[in-house]
Motif scaffolding. Sequence first.
Motif, PDB file in Angstrom:
ATOM      1  N   LEU A 136      43.346  39.669  62.166  1.00  0.00           N
ATOM      2  CA  LEU A 136      42.788  40.650  63.108  1.00  0.00           C
ATOM      3  C   LEU A 136      43.414  40.587  64.503  1.00  0.00           C
ATOM      4  O   LEU A 136      43.778  41.644  65.037  1.00  0.00           O
ATOM      5  N   PRO A 137      43.595  39.420  65.133  1.00  0.00           N
ATOM      6  CA  PRO A 137      44.195  39.430  66.477  1.00  0.00           C
ATOM      7  C   PRO A 137      45.592  40.046  66.546  1.00  0.00           C
ATOM      8  O   PRO A 137      45.826  40.941  67.368  1.00  0.00           O
ATOM      9  N   PRO A 138      46.545  39.634  65.678  1.00  0.00           N
ATOM     10  CA  PRO A 138      47.861  40.276  65.779  1.00  0.00           C
ATOM     11  C   PRO A 138      47.822  41.750  65.360  1.00  0.00           C
ATOM     12  O   PRO A 138      48.567  42.573  65.904  1.00  0.00           O
ATOM     13  N   VAL A 195      39.257  48.325  57.407  1.00  0.00           N
ATOM     14  CA  VAL A 195      38.913  48.446  55.982  1.00  0.00           C
ATOM     15  C   VAL A 195      39.961  47.722  55.136  1.00  0.00           C
ATOM     16  O   VAL A 195      39.626  47.023  54.187  1.00  0.00           O
ATOM     17  N   GLY A 196      41.223  47.853  55.506  1.00  0.00           N
ATOM     18  CA  GLY A 196      42.279  47.147  54.784  1.00  0.00           C
ATOM     19  C   GLY A 196      42.169  45.640  54.932  1.00  0.00           C
ATOM     20  O   GLY A 196      42.391  44.894  53.980  1.00  0.00           O
ATOM     21  N   LEU A 215      30.751  41.916  60.171  1.00  0.00           N
ATOM     22  CA  LEU A 215      29.632  42.313  59.311  1.00  0.00           C
ATOM     23  C   LEU A 215      30.029  42.195  57.846  1.00  0.00           C
ATOM     24  O   LEU A 215      29.309  41.599  57.038  1.00  0.00           O
ATOM     25  N   VAL A 216      31.168  42.736  57.509  1.00  0.00           N
ATOM     26  CA  VAL A 216      31.632  42.710  56.115  1.00  0.00           C
ATOM     27  C   VAL A 216      31.861  41.281  55.638  1.00  0.00           C
ATOM     28  O   VAL A 216      31.419  40.900  54.548  1.00  0.00           O
ATOM     29  N   LEU A 217      32.527  40.478  56.461  1.00  0.00           N
ATOM     30  CA  LEU A 217      32.832  39.109  56.045  1.00  0.00           C
ATOM     31  C   LEU A 217      31.578  38.257  55.947  1.00  0.00           C
ATOM     32  O   LEU A 217      31.472  37.403  55.063  1.00  0.00           O
ATOM     33  N   PRO A 268      43.850  38.493  52.433  1.00  0.00           N
ATOM     34  CA  PRO A 268      43.666  37.055  52.633  1.00  0.00           C
ATOM     35  C   PRO A 268      43.688  36.765  54.135  1.00  0.00           C
ATOM     36  O   PRO A 268      44.453  37.370  54.869  1.00  0.00           O
ATOM     37  N   ASP A 269      42.819  35.884  54.591  1.00  0.00           N
ATOM     38  CA  ASP A 269      42.720  35.484  55.995  1.00  0.00           C
ATOM     39  C   ASP A 269      42.512  36.670  56.947  1.00  0.00           C
ATOM     40  O   ASP A 269      43.258  36.844  57.904  1.00  0.00           O
TER      41      ASP A 269
END
Length: 196
Positions: free
Chosen positions: A167-169, A155-156, A91-93, A161-162
């Motif tokens: 997110l997966p790791p 949130v962080g 949503l944020v991105l 960047p990226d």
Amino acid sequence: MGTDRLDEVLDAAYYCLTRYGVRRTTMDDIATAMGVSRSAVYQYVRSKDDAFRRLAGRLHEQALRRAREAAASDAPYPDRLHGVLAAKLGLVLQLAGDSPHAAELIDEKTRLFGDICTSFTADLRSLLTGLFTEAGTVAGVGPARAADICIALVVGLESAPDPRGLLPPATDALATGLLGTDARPDDSPHPPHSTP
């Protein structure tokens, strides 16, 4: 009230928001974007603020629906956790990618949308707490605290960047640390998480 027509109003409001921002958008702008008169727009929303509140509500509800679907799936807990967090990050991105003005829709400090954003975060926290209650957590970290850690992580990531690549790791690390089990056994391939 026709929901299709209301969706058109909200789509037009979003179009105007991405170009002008909330303050500079007028009802005339929304009507022009729809190709109708201003009085036609008033048949579906009471004001510009009403249109933007409904728009924010729709976007947050769509993200929450994705998070609920992920939490309720029969996938392994790390994948379910990833799905919930991906819904918030997505949503944020999406909004940040569409326009700097669109970020207004997710600002908990704004008068117009703050309660919608706060409610979304509370619903997400409740969903995560339920997921951790079901899965169990490591000693010393209760389900609600685990949920708070997850929300803080997302949130962080929002400004990192990226964020999609991280997110997966990050989710795997959270699952390992909070659930007390390896998110991915050494002999299993790392399935690609869906990106937000």
